[in-house]
Design a protein around this motif. Structure first.
Motif, PDB file in Angstrom:
ATOM      1  N   ASN A  41       3.017  -2.168   0.240  1.00  0.00           N
ATOM      2  CA  ASN A  41       2.994  -1.011  -0.661  1.00  0.00           C
ATOM      3  C   ASN A  41       3.694  -1.410  -1.955  1.00  0.00           C
ATOM      4  O   ASN A  41       4.909  -1.598  -1.974  1.00  0.00           O
ATOM      5  CB  ASN A  41       3.712   0.167  -0.005  1.00  0.00           C
ATOM      6  N   PRO A  42       2.958  -1.511  -3.070  1.00  0.00           N
ATOM      7  CA  PRO A  42       3.549  -1.996  -4.315  1.00  0.00           C
ATOM      8  C   PRO A  42       4.301  -0.906  -5.084  1.00  0.00           C
ATOM      9  O   PRO A  42       4.934  -1.190  -6.100  1.00  0.00           O
ATOM     10  CB  PRO A  42       2.337  -2.470  -5.107  1.00  0.00           C
ATOM     11  N   GLU A  43       4.198   0.320  -4.598  1.00  0.00           N
ATOM     12  CA  GLU A  43       4.866   1.476  -5.245  1.00  0.00           C
ATOM     13  C   GLU A  43       4.387   1.653  -6.682  1.00  0.00           C
ATOM     14  O   GLU A  43       5.127   2.080  -7.563  1.00  0.00           O
ATOM     15  CB  GLU A  43       6.393   1.319  -5.197  1.00  0.00           C
ATOM     16  N   ARG A  44       3.126   1.350  -6.897  1.00  0.00           N
ATOM     17  CA  ARG A  44       2.470   1.568  -8.189  1.00  0.00           C
ATOM     18  C   ARG A  44       0.967   1.529  -7.957  1.00  0.00           C
ATOM     19  O   ARG A  44       0.503   1.030  -6.918  1.00  0.00           O
ATOM     20  CB  ARG A  44       2.908   0.525  -9.230  1.00  0.00           C
ATOM     21  N   SER A  45       0.207   2.006  -8.900  1.00  0.00           N
ATOM     22  CA  SER A  45      -1.244   2.099  -8.729  1.00  0.00           C
ATOM     23  C   SER A  45      -1.936   0.762  -8.930  1.00  0.00           C
ATOM     24  O   SER A  45      -1.464  -0.095  -9.692  1.00  0.00           O
ATOM     25  CB  SER A  45      -1.830   3.110  -9.732  1.00  0.00           C
ATOM     26  N   ILE A  46      -3.057   0.606  -8.220  1.00  0.00           N
ATOM     27  CA  ILE A  46      -3.851  -0.617  -8.355  1.00  0.00           C
ATOM     28  C   ILE A  46      -4.894  -0.414  -9.453  1.00  0.00           C
ATOM     29  O   ILE A  46      -5.536   0.641  -9.528  1.00  0.00           O
ATOM     30  CB  ILE A  46      -4.557  -0.947  -7.028  1.00  0.00           C
ATOM     31  N   THR A  54     -11.017  -6.849  -4.608  1.00  0.00           N
ATOM     32  CA  THR A  54     -10.394  -7.135  -3.307  1.00  0.00           C
ATOM     33  C   THR A  54     -10.792  -6.159  -2.207  1.00  0.00           C
ATOM     34  O   THR A  54     -10.679  -6.475  -1.020  1.00  0.00           O
ATOM     35  CB  THR A  54      -8.859  -7.119  -3.429  1.00  0.00           C
ATOM     36  N   GLY A  55     -11.188  -4.963  -2.601  1.00  0.00           N
ATOM     37  CA  GLY A  55     -11.465  -3.927  -1.607  1.00  0.00           C
ATOM     38  C   GLY A  55     -10.212  -3.212  -1.140  1.00  0.00           C
ATOM     39  O   GLY A  55     -10.270  -2.299  -0.299  1.00  0.00           O
ATOM     40  N   ILE A  56      -9.048  -3.597  -1.660  1.00  0.00           N
ATOM     41  CA  ILE A  56      -7.776  -2.946  -1.300  1.00  0.00           C
ATOM     42  C   ILE A  56      -7.565  -1.774  -2.246  1.00  0.00           C
ATOM     43  O   ILE A  56      -7.563  -1.938  -3.480  1.00  0.00           O
ATOM     44  CB  ILE A  56      -6.596  -3.940  -1.414  1.00  0.00           C
ATOM     45  N   MET A  60      -5.125   2.641   1.370  1.00  0.00           N
ATOM     46  CA  MET A  60      -4.848   1.637   2.405  1.00  0.00           C
ATOM     47  C   MET A  60      -3.377   1.235   2.447  1.00  0.00           C
ATOM     48  O   MET A  60      -2.861   0.835   3.494  1.00  0.00           O
ATOM     49  CB  MET A  60      -5.701   0.373   2.161  1.00  0.00           C
ATOM     50  N   LEU A  61      -2.695   1.351   1.315  1.00  0.00           N
ATOM     51  CA  LEU A  61      -1.322   0.841   1.213  1.00  0.00           C
ATOM     52  C   LEU A  61      -0.267   1.928   1.383  1.00  0.00           C
ATOM     53  O   LEU A  61       0.934   1.630   1.347  1.00  0.00           O
ATOM     54  CB  LEU A  61      -1.125   0.149  -0.148  1.00  0.00           C
ATOM     55  N   ARG A  62      -0.724   3.158   1.577  1.00  0.00           N
ATOM     56  CA  ARG A  62       0.223   4.269   1.622  1.00  0.00           C
ATOM     57  C   ARG A  62       1.276   4.084   2.718  1.00  0.00           C
ATOM     58  O   ARG A  62       2.458   4.368   2.501  1.00  0.00           O
ATOM     59  CB  ARG A  62      -0.538   5.583   1.826  1.00  0.00           C
ATOM     60  N   ASN A  63       0.880   3.591   3.894  1.00  0.00           N
ATOM     61  CA  ASN A  63       1.815   3.416   5.008  1.00  0.00           C
ATOM     62  C   ASN A  63       2.207   1.951   5.236  1.00  0.00           C
ATOM     63  O   ASN A  63       2.830   1.629   6.251  1.00  0.00           O
ATOM     64  CB  ASN A  63       1.208   3.977   6.294  1.00  0.00           C
TER      65      ASN A  63
END
Length: 454
Positions: A41-46, A54-56, A60-63
């Protein structure tokens, strides 16, 4: 030890990117010994273009764990490692920036597989990871995902280590970690060595190679080096500070690598092997009656040899076997001095060429059959042998009777596709020593697979 990694990020402004996925393989130069991968989780928007690539996505990164939650694991798996990545400057900058945000100083030596590939596999149209591994026949799944890209980089780096005949990568690693290399005693070198076939390199504390050897059991051979009390062994024992090795799987590849790399690196304790490894050869001539005679002679570069031998005793023993296998004449081959018929004729194992009872044309066909099957002069062929693991095979390439080099492959299409085969092969010098090694190996290993090329 190497930590081969790939990192996917959010994109965005320089030094403001966040990590979205990381994969690390701890690699000892031969095999993967540990691995770690995780979404983060990068704690910022992609950035939208990164999502498409990437398809990420953010959902997907919330948890997923935050970087500080995996930082300790990253430190552990990369301890005492050189970081290896495709475009290592980028991956190292991103990783260092994340640790800086935690107030932790993270510094590692790096190796870039882009730069190494340009040096060791020159003149390819592209060195992007996707196009490069495709041209080399390396499988790549989940492109632009950390685990898939990192795994392909492991295979690529393994190939680059193999192509690095000057051993610059290994010698640099020894120089960068001198403390670790000076501490182990000879027993430590033996304990760490594999029991497999390969080539080993003894280094001084400055990384310079002082001895190169090959063995079907590296551990056993090192034990012999380090327990021997002859003058040369004692000097090596005193001077050696580190031992590195490369598994080859095939004893043929080990012999070819040893020969090439001794000539290339000229280690101080390999003086004897810098010279030719054979001193006798088998030649042929046609006598006054039209029969082709085989003759053992001292090695002479001015004469065309059918095959070569380490010594006269070996040459004579092999010629007896050839004479029997092809039903040839001992008298014509110089193995039985007589004015009349040879011994083989008396037991009906010779058709009488010694007394002109067999026509020269019929006799010469069998001699020529032997020559064609033994000498690879003017042949285009592959020699397929064991690889470094059960899924891999080694390949030696002969073109127009010239040794071109060796490589490794996992899938048959890699050697049936000429363009991929060309990139798999590590180019090597063709000389009489390697011709001797190859012919001697084929003579002793009848079950080795050879494939004729058109």
């Amino acid at each position: 030890m190497y930590a081969i990694l790939d990192i996917e990020t959010t994109g965005g402004k320089y030094n403001e990117e966040g990590i979205t996925e990381i994969a690390i393989y701890r690699f000892d130069g031969h095999e993967i010994v540990d691995q770690f991968s995780s979404l983060i989780n990068p704690e910022r928007s992609i950035q939208p273009f990164v999502v498409n690539l990437t398809g990420i996505n953010n959902q997907m990164l919330r948890n997923a764990p935050k970087f500080y939650e995996v930082a300790k694991r990253i430190i552990e798996i990369t301890e005492d490692c050189t970081l290896v990545a495709h475009n290592a400057k980028f991956d190292n900058r991103i990783l260092t920036t994340e640790f800086d945000r935690l107030g932790y100083k993270y510094e590692k030596k790096t190796l870039c597989t882009v730069e190494l590939s340009k040096k060791l596999i020159p003149d390819l149209p592209s060195y992007s990871l996707g196009k490069l591994v495709k041209s080399l026949g390396i499988p790549l799944t989940d492109r632009h995902r950390a685990q898939g890209d990192a795994k392909a980089t492991v295979t690529l780096f393994k190939m680059l280590l193999n192509k690095d005949t000057q051993k610059n990568i290994i010698q640099a690693a020894v120089r960068k970690n001198p403390k670790r290399q000076l501490e182990p005693k000879l027993l430590d070198f033996i304990a760490e060595a594999p029991t497999e076939t390969g080539v080993y390199y003894m280094h001084r504390d400055d990384g310079k190679i002082i001895y190169i050897g090959k063995s079907k059991n590296i551990k056993k051979r090192l034990t012999q080096h380090f327990t021997s009390d002859n003058r040369k062994s004692k000097r090596i024992q005193k001077e050696v500070a580190s031992v590195s090795y490369e598994k080859t799987g095939s004893d043929l590849i080990a012999q070819l690598k040893e020969s090439e790399e001794i000539k290339s690196n000229r280690p101080v304790y390999n003086r004897a092997l810098r010279k030719s490894t054979f001193n006798h050869q088998l030649t042929s001539f046609k006598d006054e009656n039209g029969y082709i005679n085989l003759k053992i002679e001292k090695a002479d570069a001015r004469k065309k040899a059918i095959t070569t031998f380490t010594n006269y005793q070996q040459a004579k023993a092999v010629l007896f076997k050839i004479t029997e296998a092809y039903k040839l004449c001992q008298k014509l081959n110089g193995l039985h001095k007589t004015q009349g018929s040879c011994f083989q004729y008396s037991i009906k194992a010779c058709n009488g060429a010694c007394i002109a009872a067999e026509p020269p044309e019929a006799y010469n066909r069998r001699v020529q059959q032997f020559i064609d099957e033994t000498s690879y002069k003017n042949q285009n062929m592959l020699i397929i042998d064991r690889g470094r693991d059960v899924e891999e095979r080694s390949v030696v390439l002969i073109e127009a009777g010239q040794y071109k080099g060796f490589g490794y492959f996992n899938l048959n299409h890699q050697i049936t596709n000429p363009e991929i085969l060309k990139t798999l092969i590590n180019p090597m010098q063709n000389n009489r020593d390697v011709q001797h090694i190859i012919q001697n190996y084929l003579r002793k290993n009848k079950k080795v697979k050879t494939v004729k090329l058109s």
